[in-house]
Design a protein around this motif. Structure first.
Motif, PDB file in Angstrom:
ATOM      1  N   LYS A 114       0.842  -1.210  -0.019  1.00 44.37           N
ATOM      2  CA  LYS A 114       0.052  -0.065   0.062  1.00 44.37           C
ATOM      3  C   LYS A 114       0.896   1.401  -0.297  1.00 44.37           C
ATOM      4  CE  LYS A 114      -4.167  -1.705   2.407  1.00 44.37           C
ATOM      5  NZ  LYS A 114      -5.224  -1.046   1.494  1.00 44.37           N
ATOM      6  N   THR A 115       1.787   1.389   0.794  1.00 50.28           N
ATOM      7  CA  THR A 115       2.663   2.480   0.995  1.00 50.28           C
ATOM      8  C   THR A 115       3.921   2.639   0.333  1.00 50.28           C
ATOM      9  OG1 THR A 115       3.988   1.873   2.885  1.00 50.28           O
ATOM     10  CG2 THR A 115       1.798   2.795   3.201  1.00 50.28           C
TER      11      THR A 115
ATOM     12  N   LEU B 184      -5.093   3.149   8.772  1.00 48.74           N
ATOM     13  CA  LEU B 184      -5.633   4.043   9.864  1.00 48.74           C
ATOM     14  C   LEU B 184      -6.280   3.273  10.947  1.00 48.74           C
ATOM     15  CD1 LEU B 184      -7.314   7.087   8.072  1.00 48.74           C
ATOM     16  CD2 LEU B 184      -5.032   7.233   9.093  1.00 48.74           C
ATOM     17  N   ALA B 185      -7.218   2.316  10.513  1.00 48.97           N
ATOM     18  CA  ALA B 185      -7.751   1.308  11.540  1.00 48.97           C
ATOM     19  C   ALA B 185      -6.618   0.557  12.181  1.00 48.97           C
ATOM     20  CB  ALA B 185      -8.665   0.359  10.743  1.00 48.97           C
TER      21      ALA B 185
ATOM     22  N   LEU C 226       0.776   6.075   6.099  1.00 50.49           N
ATOM     23  CA  LEU C 226      -0.549   5.835   6.129  1.00 50.49           C
ATOM     24  C   LEU C 226      -1.491   6.246   4.872  1.00 50.49           C
ATOM     25  CD1 LEU C 226      -1.046   7.799   9.726  1.00 50.49           C
ATOM     26  CD2 LEU C 226      -1.452   5.309   9.267  1.00 50.49           C
ATOM     27  N   PHE C 227      -0.386   6.400   3.736  1.00 52.68           N
ATOM     28  CA  PHE C 227      -0.871   7.128   2.496  1.00 52.68           C
ATOM     29  C   PHE C 227      -0.737   5.986   1.774  1.00 52.68           C
ATOM     30  CE2 PHE C 227       0.546   9.047  -1.539  1.00 52.68           C
ATOM     31  CZ  PHE C 227      -0.456   9.694  -1.804  1.00 52.68           C
TER      32      PHE C 227
ATOM     33  N   PHE D  47       8.863   6.217  10.276  1.00 52.88           N
ATOM     34  CA  PHE D  47       7.868   6.753   9.694  1.00 52.88           C
ATOM     35  C   PHE D  47       6.952   7.364  10.554  1.00 52.88           C
ATOM     36  CE2 PHE D  47       9.760   3.747   6.665  1.00 52.88           C
ATOM     37  CZ  PHE D  47      10.087   4.464   5.620  1.00 52.88           C
ATOM     38  N   SER D  48       5.836   8.019  10.369  1.00 51.51           N
ATOM     39  CA  SER D  48       5.098   8.858  11.326  1.00 51.51           C
ATOM     40  C   SER D  48       3.999   7.956  12.113  1.00 51.51           C
ATOM     41  CB  SER D  48       4.301   9.930  10.442  1.00 51.51           C
ATOM     42  OG  SER D  48       5.299  10.749   9.810  1.00 51.51           O
ATOM     43  N   ALA D  49       3.436   6.982  11.284  1.00 54.25           N
ATOM     44  CA  ALA D  49       2.325   6.401  11.626  1.00 54.25           C
ATOM     45  C   ALA D  49       2.556   5.819  13.170  1.00 54.25           C
ATOM     46  CB  ALA D  49       1.901   5.215  10.749  1.00 54.25           C
ATOM     47  N   SER D  50       3.639   5.119  13.619  1.00 57.21           N
ATOM     48  CA  SER D  50       3.681   4.695  15.047  1.00 57.21           C
ATOM     49  C   SER D  50       4.087   5.723  15.846  1.00 57.21           C
ATOM     50  CB  SER D  50       4.890   3.401  14.722  1.00 57.21           C
ATOM     51  OG  SER D  50       6.002   4.184  14.617  1.00 57.21           O
TER      52      SER D  50
END
Length: 495
Positions: A126-127, A201-202, A188-189, A135-138
């Protein structure tokens, strides 16, 4: 009245403001250092308000130094340290805590768990990224989990998340946006749909209400408030720092590539409109999005480039200043069999071995500090070869030349060694600070100061071309010795 573009380059160690004229030339610059905050081992933070105030101060100073009125500034462009994560209150504009910087490793164990649970394939597809605390998600998940009441407030739409570009645009204008290049560094993108991915996101338990709107990298994005610089100024360009540098290096065509040599080394190749999946643990990322059309890059990073030379100064003490390394290394014809693998923080792409350790091989009674300095420069060059060969394998494109920038590009000897190791010309531009240039060019395009990408080609000029001076057999022999040393570096950590 002359037209100018104001480029704001917010980096990990400083905030810079660079003023460019209508011909793409630097008219002036101002810079302010920012504090690095280390609350505990492995944690790295910045004060978001300090980022903002240092950047605003630099912008005001460069206008004053150049005696340029804000009314002469056609547009503002932004380039920023990537992945650094900020969470703030929408109403007050105050951050809930310090920014978690891209270097921060506090979420490494969580990322390890995601890999163990088998999410690498899903996230990679996906990313275009590997699962990593980089990266930013965590980082955002950690903030929502640890700031009291944050998750509930996020659900009510009271909070805003952003990387540094989002934060600066918000402080300048009140808009909550990010461009596609920065969005692609969050994990997340979705690089195929060009949107925030609901499944990701979930997975990270992040409420969509905190996410910024994704916009093009060039075009009218927002308007800076008149009370900040003296008049309202359109913000028309945004890109992450490495993407901005790639754009500023005029790597507009598929197969063109650049290497920014700083503390680490970031290598990016333009792979065109379609994201190219990596089979060699590299990153597929958005370079820029212009008028809805996305250009993708493949990226590989080397952890220790300039930092290797700092180790010669701080660790070994064989030089008093990093600038002396080139002179010291240049006093011998070669490293005389000495090989340095600078895996002091593990090995980055394409090895991705966090447990590898620095290794110095081939020492004999005749070895001197000159040979070690030469081996350090060789090590930077050889790491670059490994990454670029992996990029070529992933992209199916053979590199014809490599454009370089950053502080390390000032070293003639390093660039000659790089050309020798790669077997292709290495080009150093007149302006090696291409990050700010790329931000300015994106803003200038967005403001209509320049018609199109073709017009920007004249902004990039070669200062010197370094051509290979060694034969293919010698090159192959040197890389064979290097790979043998790398294998020993990895084996040392596992023994």
């Amino acid at each position: 009245m002359d037209d100018y573009i104001l480029a704001l380059d917010q980096g990990t160690t400083s905030s810079r403001a660079v003023l460019f004229d209508a011909a793409g030339r630097v008219a002036g610059c101002a810079q302010h250092d920012i504090r690095q905050i280390f609350p505990q081992p492995g944690w790295v933070e910045h004060n978001p308000n300090e980022l903002w105030h240092s950047q605003l101060t630099a912008a005001r100073e460069v206008l004053e130094r150049c005696d340029v009125s804000a009314t002469q500034v056609r547009a503002i462009g932004l380039a920023n340290q990537r992945e650094t994560t900020i969470l703030w209150d929408r109403a007050s504009g105050q951050p809930l805590m310090n920014a978690i910087v891209w270097q921060d490793r506090r979420t490494a164990a969580y990322c390890d768990a995601l890999r163990r649970d088998g999410y690498q394939s899903l996230i990679g597809e996906k990313t275009g990224l590997v699962i990593d605390a980089y990266f930013s998600a965590s980082k955002l998940k950690w903030m929502l989990d640890h700031v009291p009441g944050a998750r509930q407030r996020a659900s009510r739409g009271e909070l805003a998340f952003g990387t540094v570009d989002s934060w600066l645009v918000y402080k300048l204008s009140g808009a909550h946006v990010t461009d596609a290049s920065n969005a692609s560094r969050t994990m997340l993108f979705n690089i195929h749909t060009g949107r925030w991915d609901e499944e990701l996101l979930a997975l990270f338990d992040i409420q969509a209400a905190v996410m910024p709107e994704i916009v093009d990298s060039s075009g009218h994005i927002a308007t800076a408030s008149a009370n900040l610089l003296g008049c309202a100024i359109p913000i028309t360009g945004i890109a992450g720092d490495q993407q901005a540098a790639t754009f500023g290096q005029a790597c507009h065509q598929r197969g063109s590539a650049k290497n920014t040599i700083g503390t680490g080394s970031f290598l990016l190749m333009n792979v065109g409109d379609v994201p190219a999946p990596s089979a060699n643990q590299l990153l597929t990322t958005v370079g820029w999005r212009l008028r809805g059309r996305t250009t993708h890059l493949i990226e590989g990073s080397v952890f220790m480039a300039g930092a290797t030379l700092q180790w010669l100064r701080d660790g070994l003490g064989i030089v008093n200043d990093v600038s002396q390394v080139e002179q010291l290394a240049g006093m011998v014809a070669d490293a005389d069999g000495v090989v340095l693998v600078p895996a002091f923080s593990g090995l980055g792409a394409p090895h991705w071995d966090p447990y590898a350790r620095g290794t110095l091989l081939g020492l004999h009674r005749g070895s001197t500090r000159h040979h070690i300095a030469r081996a350090a420069l060789d090590g930077i060059a050889y790491q670059t070869v490994d990454v670029l060969r992996a990029i070529e394998a992933d992209s199916g494109v053979a590199l014809r030349e490599l454009r370089v920038d950053g502080g390390g590009a000032r070293s003639d000897l390093l660039l000659q060694l790089l050309a020798d190791a790669l077997g292709i010309p290495v080009l150093r531009p007149v302006n090696i600070e291409t990050t700010a240039l790329g931000a300015a060019q994106l803003a200038g395009l967005g403001a209509g100061l320049w018609e199109g990408i073709e017009e920007l080609e004249s902004h990039w000029q070669v200062e010197r071309c370094f051509t290979p001076a060694t034969c293919a057999d010698r090159r192959a022999w040197a890389m064979s010795r290097w790979h043998d040393a790398v294998s020993r570096s990895v084996a040392w950590a596992t023994s």
